[in-house]
Structure formats: C-alpha cells, structure tokens
Write an enzyme that holds these catalytic residues in place. Structure first.
Site, PDB file in Angstrom:
ATOM      1  N   LEU A   1      29.910  48.723  53.690  1.00  0.00           N
ATOM      2  CA  LEU A   1      29.143  48.860  54.932  1.00  0.00           C
ATOM      3  C   LEU A   1      27.657  49.031  54.613  1.00  0.00           C
ATOM      4  CD1 LEU A   1      29.507  49.086  58.020  1.00  0.00           C
ATOM      5  CD2 LEU A   1      29.505  51.573  57.742  1.00  0.00           C
ATOM      6  N   ASP A   2      27.369  49.672  53.478  1.00  0.00           N
ATOM      7  CA  ASP A   2      25.969  49.914  53.077  1.00  0.00           C
ATOM      8  C   ASP A   2      25.178  48.619  52.921  1.00  0.00           C
ATOM      9  OD1 ASP A   2      27.929  49.725  50.911  1.00  0.00           O
ATOM     10  OD2 ASP A   2      26.235  49.903  49.537  1.00  0.00           O
TER      11      ASP A   2
ATOM     12  N   LYS B   1      39.513  46.260  46.603  1.00  0.00           N
ATOM     13  CA  LYS B   1      40.858  46.850  46.492  1.00  0.00           C
ATOM     14  C   LYS B   1      40.932  47.859  45.355  1.00  0.00           C
ATOM     15  CE  LYS B   1      42.420  42.720  45.839  1.00  0.00           C
ATOM     16  NZ  LYS B   1      41.211  41.941  46.135  1.00  0.00           N
TER      17      LYS B   1
ATOM     18  N   ARG C   1      61.782  27.039  37.130  1.00  0.00           N
ATOM     19  CA  ARG C   1      62.818  27.735  36.356  1.00  0.00           C
ATOM     20  C   ARG C   1      62.768  27.405  34.869  1.00  0.00           C
ATOM     21  NH1 ARG C   1      67.041  25.648  40.534  1.00  0.00           N
ATOM     22  NH2 ARG C   1      65.563  23.956  40.292  1.00  0.00           N
TER      23      ARG C   1
ATOM     24  N   GLN D   1      43.949  39.563  44.661  1.00  0.00           N
ATOM     25  CA  GLN D   1      43.598  38.442  45.561  1.00  0.00           C
ATOM     26  C   GLN D   1      43.576  38.939  47.015  1.00  0.00           C
ATOM     27  OE1 GLN D   1      46.196  37.625  42.887  1.00  0.00           O
ATOM     28  NE2 GLN D   1      44.269  37.429  41.811  1.00  0.00           N
TER      29      GLN D   1
ATOM     30  N   ARG E   1      29.351  34.433  44.666  1.00  0.00           N
ATOM     31  CA  ARG E   1      30.325  34.299  45.746  1.00  0.00           C
ATOM     32  C   ARG E   1      29.647  33.722  46.981  1.00  0.00           C
ATOM     33  NH1 ARG E   1      32.324  40.347  44.534  1.00  0.00           N
ATOM     34  NH2 ARG E   1      33.552  39.905  42.687  1.00  0.00           N
TER      35      ARG E   1
ATOM     36  N   GLY F   1      39.960  40.578  39.343  1.00  0.00           N
ATOM     37  CA  GLY F   1      38.943  41.385  38.661  1.00  0.00           C
ATOM     38  C   GLY F   1      38.641  42.567  39.552  1.00  0.00           C
ATOM     39  N   HIS F   2      39.024  43.751  39.120  1.00  0.00           N
ATOM     40  CA  HIS F   2      38.851  44.949  39.944  1.00  0.00           C
ATOM     41  C   HIS F   2      37.874  45.896  39.254  1.00  0.00           C
ATOM     42  CE1 HIS F   2      43.088  44.231  41.836  1.00  0.00           C
ATOM     43  NE2 HIS F   2      42.260  43.219  42.015  1.00  0.00           N
TER      44      HIS F   2
ATOM     45  N   ASP G   1      38.415  40.179  46.350  1.00  0.00           N
ATOM     46  CA  ASP G   1      37.193  40.940  46.040  1.00  0.00           C
ATOM     47  C   ASP G   1      36.745  41.850  47.183  1.00  0.00           C
ATOM     48  OD1 ASP G   1      37.042  39.709  43.536  1.00  0.00           O
ATOM     49  OD2 ASP G   1      35.916  38.027  44.351  1.00  0.00           O
TER      50      ASP G   1
HETATM   51  P1  GDP Z   1      38.574  43.812  44.226  1.00  0.00           P
HETATM   52  O1  GDP Z   1      38.844  42.585  43.441  1.00  0.00           O
HETATM   53  O2  GDP Z   1      39.099  43.719  45.629  1.00  0.00           O
HETATM   54  O3  GDP Z   1      39.033  45.077  43.557  1.00  0.00           O
HETATM   55  O4  GDP Z   1      36.992  43.903  44.379  1.00  0.00           O
HETATM   56  P2  GDP Z   1      35.924  43.669  43.182  1.00  0.00           P
HETATM   57  O5  GDP Z   1      35.983  44.847  42.286  1.00  0.00           O
HETATM   58  O6  GDP Z   1      36.093  42.325  42.583  1.00  0.00           O
HETATM   59  O7  GDP Z   1      34.569  43.610  44.019  1.00  0.00           O
HETATM   60  C1  GDP Z   1      34.101  44.674  44.743  1.00  0.00           C
HETATM   61  C2  GDP Z   1      32.758  45.121  44.186  1.00  0.00           C
HETATM   62  O8  GDP Z   1      32.096  45.891  45.159  1.00  0.00           O
HETATM   63  C3  GDP Z   1      32.870  46.035  42.976  1.00  0.00           C
HETATM   64  O9  GDP Z   1      31.743  45.825  42.160  1.00  0.00           O
HETATM   65  C4  GDP Z   1      32.834  47.438  43.570  1.00  0.00           C
HETATM   66  O10 GDP Z   1      32.334  48.430  42.696  1.00  0.00           O
HETATM   67  C5  GDP Z   1      31.869  47.226  44.694  1.00  0.00           C
HETATM   68  N1  GDP Z   1      32.083  48.061  45.877  1.00  0.00           N
HETATM   69  C6  GDP Z   1      33.267  48.450  46.442  1.00  0.00           C
HETATM   70  N2  GDP Z   1      33.039  49.139  47.578  1.00  0.00           N
HETATM   71  C7  GDP Z   1      31.689  49.183  47.730  1.00  0.00           C
HETATM   72  C8  GDP Z   1      30.813  49.711  48.736  1.00  0.00           C
HETATM   73  O11 GDP Z   1      31.245  50.289  49.738  1.00  0.00           O
HETATM   74  N3  GDP Z   1      29.470  49.523  48.567  1.00  0.00           N
HETATM   75  C9  GDP Z   1      28.962  48.881  47.484  1.00  0.00           C
HETATM   76  N4  GDP Z   1      27.639  48.745  47.401  1.00  0.00           N
HETATM   77  N5  GDP Z   1      29.744  48.372  46.530  1.00  0.00           N
HETATM   78  C10 GDP Z   1      31.082  48.502  46.653  1.00  0.00           C
HETATM   79  P1  IMO Z   2      40.755  39.836  43.123  1.00  0.00           P
HETATM   80  O1  IMO Z   2      42.068  40.536  42.801  1.00  0.00           O
HETATM   81  C1  IMO Z   2      38.622  36.321  44.543  1.00  0.00           C
HETATM   82  C2  IMO Z   2      40.553  32.440  43.973  1.00  0.00           C
HETATM   83  C3  IMO Z   2      39.822  31.505  43.036  1.00  0.00           C
HETATM   84  C4  IMO Z   2      40.191  30.164  43.648  1.00  0.00           C
HETATM   85  C5  IMO Z   2      41.621  30.383  44.097  1.00  0.00           C
HETATM   86  C6  IMO Z   2      42.671  29.862  43.118  1.00  0.00           C
HETATM   87  O2  IMO Z   2      39.652  40.203  42.215  1.00  0.00           O
HETATM   88  O3  IMO Z   2      40.434  39.974  44.561  1.00  0.00           O
HETATM   89  P2  IMO Z   2      43.519  30.793  40.776  1.00  0.00           P
HETATM   90  O4  IMO Z   2      42.779  31.025  39.497  1.00  0.00           O
HETATM   91  O5  IMO Z   2      44.170  32.007  41.324  1.00  0.00           O
HETATM   92  O6  IMO Z   2      44.460  29.625  40.690  1.00  0.00           O
HETATM   93  O7  IMO Z   2      42.362  30.340  41.821  1.00  0.00           O
HETATM   94  O8  IMO Z   2      41.783  31.790  44.249  1.00  0.00           O
HETATM   95  N1  IMO Z   2      40.872  33.776  43.417  1.00  0.00           N
HETATM   96  C7  IMO Z   2      40.181  34.881  43.696  1.00  0.00           C
HETATM   97  N2  IMO Z   2      39.056  35.055  44.437  1.00  0.00           N
HETATM   98  N3  IMO Z   2      39.235  37.393  43.990  1.00  0.00           N
HETATM   99  C8  IMO Z   2      40.368  37.232  43.265  1.00  0.00           C
HETATM  100  O9  IMO Z   2      41.062  38.284  42.776  1.00  0.00           O
HETATM  101  C9  IMO Z   2      40.866  35.932  43.071  1.00  0.00           C
HETATM  102  N4  IMO Z   2      41.927  35.428  42.404  1.00  0.00           N
HETATM  103  C10 IMO Z   2      41.921  34.105  42.646  1.00  0.00           C
HETATM  104  O10 IMO Z   2      38.449  31.741  43.047  1.00  0.00           O
HETATM  105  O11 IMO Z   2      39.410  29.946  44.813  1.00  0.00           O
HETATM  106 MG    MG Z   3      37.834  41.106  42.372  1.00  0.00          MG
END
Ligand code: GDP
Ligand code: IMO
Ligand code: MG
Length: 433
Positions: free
Chosen positions: A337-338, A16, A144, A225, A310, A40-41, A13
């Site tokens: 950073l904000d 990415k 396997r 991840q 989180r 979840g992106h 999270d």
């Molecule tokens: P990912 O799993 O690494 O792709 O990250 P997620 O999408 O799960 O979580 C990042 C969250 O932060 C999302 O809701 C983005 O829209 C938001 N986000 C990303 N960069 C920034 C930022 O610089 N500032 C703020 N306020 N939100 C951000």
């Molecule tokens: P993104 O791509 C944050 C965490 C779960 C748990 C551990 C194992 O959005 O960054 P799993 O279901 O993979 O067997 O769970 O990994 N986890 C994540 N935490 N962002 C993710 O994906 C994650 N994918 C798995 O919360 O601690």
């Molecule tokens: Mg995510």
C-alpha cells in the site's frame, strides 16, 4: 487443528513470502504445495534479506517444521544450494525440520534445456517462462514418465533412471530442437550424489500434515505463483504448469478440506505481471515508473528469480473478484500500500466494458481479455508516508477509502495491510478488535 492457506490472487509476486513470514510466527508447520524454483519469495527481517525459491518462507522462524509437498517439482541443485546457504546463516535445515514429499517430482538439466528450446521455438509467441524447466517437468509428470523424489531412497537405481531420462530427453533436444543436451552419465552421477544427500529428508508429507492436523497443530500452506497463473484457471496459455489455487493446495499437500480455516488471498494494492499475456490495466507512462521503482530498492518491481522488470498497472478488481471465486478466499491481505503514496488520483478497475455491455465479473474466464476495456473508479490519493502505520486509524482517510472500495468490490474484508517489507510493517485487522 487448522489449515490456513496463503494464496497469490494475481500473477505472482504479491508478497506471499512476506505474509507467510508474518503468520509463520503462529504456525507449527509451513508447507509449500506447488510450483518449483520459478517462485522467488523475499523476506526481510531487519538487516537480513532472505530470497527463497523452494524452501518455505517459514524456515526463517526457528520453531517451525517446513515441508515441500507432492505438488512441487524440485531441482535438487537449487534445493541443496538453499539448504547450504541457509545453513551458513545459522538456520537449522536438518531433516528434523525440513521434509520433502516422496511424491514430488525431480527436475533435471534436461527439463531446463527443454524449457529454453520450447521458448525459442515459440519465438514471437514466447510465454516468457522463468526458464527453470517447470513446464517440461510437469509435462513428464502428466505423461507418467517423471522421476519422483522417493526414488532417491535407492541412489544407484535412481541414477540409472536419471541416465535413461537424460538419454531420452537428449534425443528430443537434439533431433527436434537442434539443441545440445547435457551428458546423461555425468548428470546421473551428480544426481546420485544429490540423492545421497537428500534421502534423509524424504517423507510422506500428506501423512505428516494429516497427523499434525489431527494432533492439533496449525499448518500454513504457502502458495507460490498466483491464481491467474493457474494451469486451469489462469490466463491460459500464459500460465505456469501447476495449480497455485486452493484446490491445488489440497492436491499438493495431500489432505482434504476438512481442516481448512483461513484462505488468505494476497494481492498487491496494484497489479504486476512478469512474462507475456493479457493485462488490461497495464500502464506505461510515469505512473508505471512510480509503481515499478528504479530497481534500487529490494522491493522494486524486478523479478526475484529472473531480474526482469515487472509489467505494472492499476489494481484490477474484476480479476480479483474472479480469484475470490476460484479460491473461496475468506479474507484478503493487501500488500505494498505504501507504494501508492503520492499517486493522486488513484485508479481502480471496477468493471470491464465490452461495447455496450458492462461486466463486473468475467463472462468466460480470464484466457481472452482482449474484448474488454477497464472501467476505472478514480479515488483521491494520499501523500503521507505509510511506513510507520500499525493500526487502521494510522492510515489517512484516502487510504482507508481505497481499501474500503476494494472490500466493496470483492465483498471480503482486507484483514492484513502491508505498508512496507519489514515484518512489523503491517496492520493486523485479523487480531485487532
Ligand atoms: P512473493 O513471490 O509473492 O513472495 O513476492 P516477492 O517476494 O517476489 O515480491 C514481493 C516484494 O515486495 C518483496 O521484495 C517484498 O520484500 C516486498 N514487499 C512485500 N510487502 C511489501 C510492502 O507492503 N511494501 C513494500 N515496499 N514492499 C513489500
Ligand atoms: P512467485 O511464487 C511471478 C510466470 C512466468 C511466466 C509464467 C510461466 O514468486 O509469485 P514458468 O517458468 O512457471 O513456466 O513461467 O509464469 N511465473 C511467475 N511470475 N511470480 C512467480 O512466482 C512466478 N512463477 C512463474 O514469469 O509468465
Ligand atoms: Mg516472487
């Protein structure tokens, strides 16, 4: 010609998807290489917010080809749901631009049921998985006995394999865990239909990527991840079951390192984690509330996949240095950073203390962090809103100083600085002189 990678430097999270969306504008191919719909992106483009679990974030840019690599485990129901949803928004998700590796593994309702069963059995020692069936799907792969997407080319045979797998998994679920199991025949029928729909998307992703790189295309590998969730290199056993790191990217795409150019480590300006496991810089007081937010804003720290709040804390540069080492990052992208605006002073973990010892680097990996106490640097905060900052000079000196300290501790340049969720809310020091 180049292969660039976007890799989570923390526990997931990190933003990415948002960084992928930014750089996808300059790429020809965007490929996910590991994980499944545990990811979840979130991508914000004006009024539209896209939440993607399997399809690469690059799909939002119409010119890209998007690939799901062999390192992934794919729940076809989720994938087809995403295809249909994106299609309804006018995004082209035809097999001409979305391609699935025949070598990726298929995730079934049995895997999801087993994930829940295993977590229930762990009881007080739960891993806090996303319950998407990830661990059991990778377990079958390693044993396997997994089903690969390529088997979907012959839907009837594939259905029989699904039926057998459901039968075998059902026995484990019922006899060992005392759980109900889904009906094998019903699931086989549904998966036969999935196969008919997904068949046209199948391809040799490794071959496709290799050829594209030879032909001069720019390929962007989109991580899911994060490094500290890596099966080998993360905070084991509180990890996922795949390899979200640089080696995992090559493995999950099916190409060697020859074309690697940028390896971008994405880190938040602070630290978060969902699920259980060690977190030395975790905070619980009003600072935690400030970092997490209330859940009102889409970017507040509540899981995209699970909705769970989180855990939050100060940026841990010992772990970040470790991620730099494991991945061989060439640069960092610092997001959110904000969110630090108004927190004064700021803290940043520069080393760990263990009685009389001081460690700038982990003495023996991240699995057991219990002996350590963070040693913090206190830095002055700032109060300016950063949402309009587009250049380094737009940042208050305190923010520049904070980033400078991260650079000193990691010996890497922070080339991208994200100051908001929107595409343009970024400072690009990679293209600035
Ligand atoms: P990912 O799993 O690494 O792709 O990250 P997620 O999408 O799960 O979580 C990042 C969250 O932060 C999302 O809701 C983005 O829209 C938001 N986000 C990303 N960069 C920034 C930022 O610089 N500032 C703020 N306020 N939100 C951000
Ligand atoms: P993104 O791509 C944050 C965490 C779960 C748990 C551990 C194992 O959005 O960054 P799993 O279901 O993979 O067997 O769970 O990994 N986890 C994540 N935490 N962002 C993710 O994906 C994650 N994918 C798995 O919360 O601690
Ligand atoms: Mg995510």
């Amino acid at each position: 010609m180049p292969l660039d990678l976007i890799i989570g430097a923390q526990w997931g999270d990190e933003g990415k998807g948002r960084i992928t969306d930014l750089l996808a504008a300059e790429a020809d191919i965007v490929a996910r290489y590991s994980g499944g719909d545990n990811a979840g992106h979130t991508i914000t483009v004006g009024e539209q917010i896209f939440k993607l679990h399997l399809i690469p974030s690059g799909i939002v840019h119409p010119h890209t080809i998007c690939l799901l690599g062999s390192g992934m485990v794919v729940n076809p129901a989720i994938l087809l749901g995403e295809i249909d949803h994106l299609g309804s928004l006018g995004v082209d998700v035809s097999p001409q631009r979305l391609k699935l590796s025949s070598a990726a593994h298929v995730l079934t309702p049995a895997h999801i049921a087993l994930d829940a069963a295993e977590e229930t059995r762990r009881s007080g020692d739960m891993l806090g998985t996303t319950r998407r069936g990830i661990g059991p799907a990778y377990k079958d792969k390693a044993a396997r006995s997994g089903l690969r997407l390529g088997a979907m080319r012959r839907p009837e045979d594939f259905a029989s394999q699904v039926q057998e797998h459901m039968q075998a998994a059902g026995e484990v679920l019922e006899r060992i865990y005392g759980f109900d199991s889904p009906d094998p025949d019903e699931v086989a029928g549904i998966y036969c239909d999935y196969a008919k729909r997904l068949r046209p998307y199948l391809t040799d992703v490794g071959g496709h990527v290799a050829q594209a790189l030879e032909d001069g295309a720019t390929v962007l590998g989109e991580g899911a991840q994060g490094t500290l969730l890596d099966l080998d290199h993360g905070t084991y056993p509180f990890v996922t079951s795949s390899y979200p790191t640089t080696p995992g990217a090559l493995l999950g795409l099916g190409v060697g390192p020859k074309h690697l150019r940028r390896i971008i480590g994405v880190t938040k300006a602070f630290q978060t984690r969902v699920g259980s496991g060690p977190f030395p810089t975790e905070v619980f007081d009003e600072t935690a509330e400030r970092l997490r937010g209330t859940g009102e804003n889409p970017w507040d720290e509540f899981g995209t996949t699970t909705g769970r709040p989180r855990r939050v804390g100060w940026l841990d540069c010992v772990l970040l240095r470790y991620a730099v080492r494991v991945n061989g990052f060439t640069e960092l992208a610092l997001t959110k950073l904000d969110i630090l605006t108004g927190l004064d002073p700021l803290k940043l973990c520069a080393a760990y203390r263990q009685e009389e010892d001081r460690h700038k680097d982990l003495p023996d990996g991240p699995a057991d962090l219990s002996p350590f106490t963070p040693e913090y640097n206190e830095l002055p905060g700032w109060h300016n809103d950063l949402w309009e900052a587009r250049h380094w000079d737009d940042l208050p000196p305190e923010a520049q100083n904070y980033i400078g300290r991260v650079e000193e501790l990691t010996k890497l340049k922070v080339k991208l600085i994200s100051v908001g969720p929107e595409r343009e809310q970024v400072i690009r020091r990679d293209i600035e002189a």
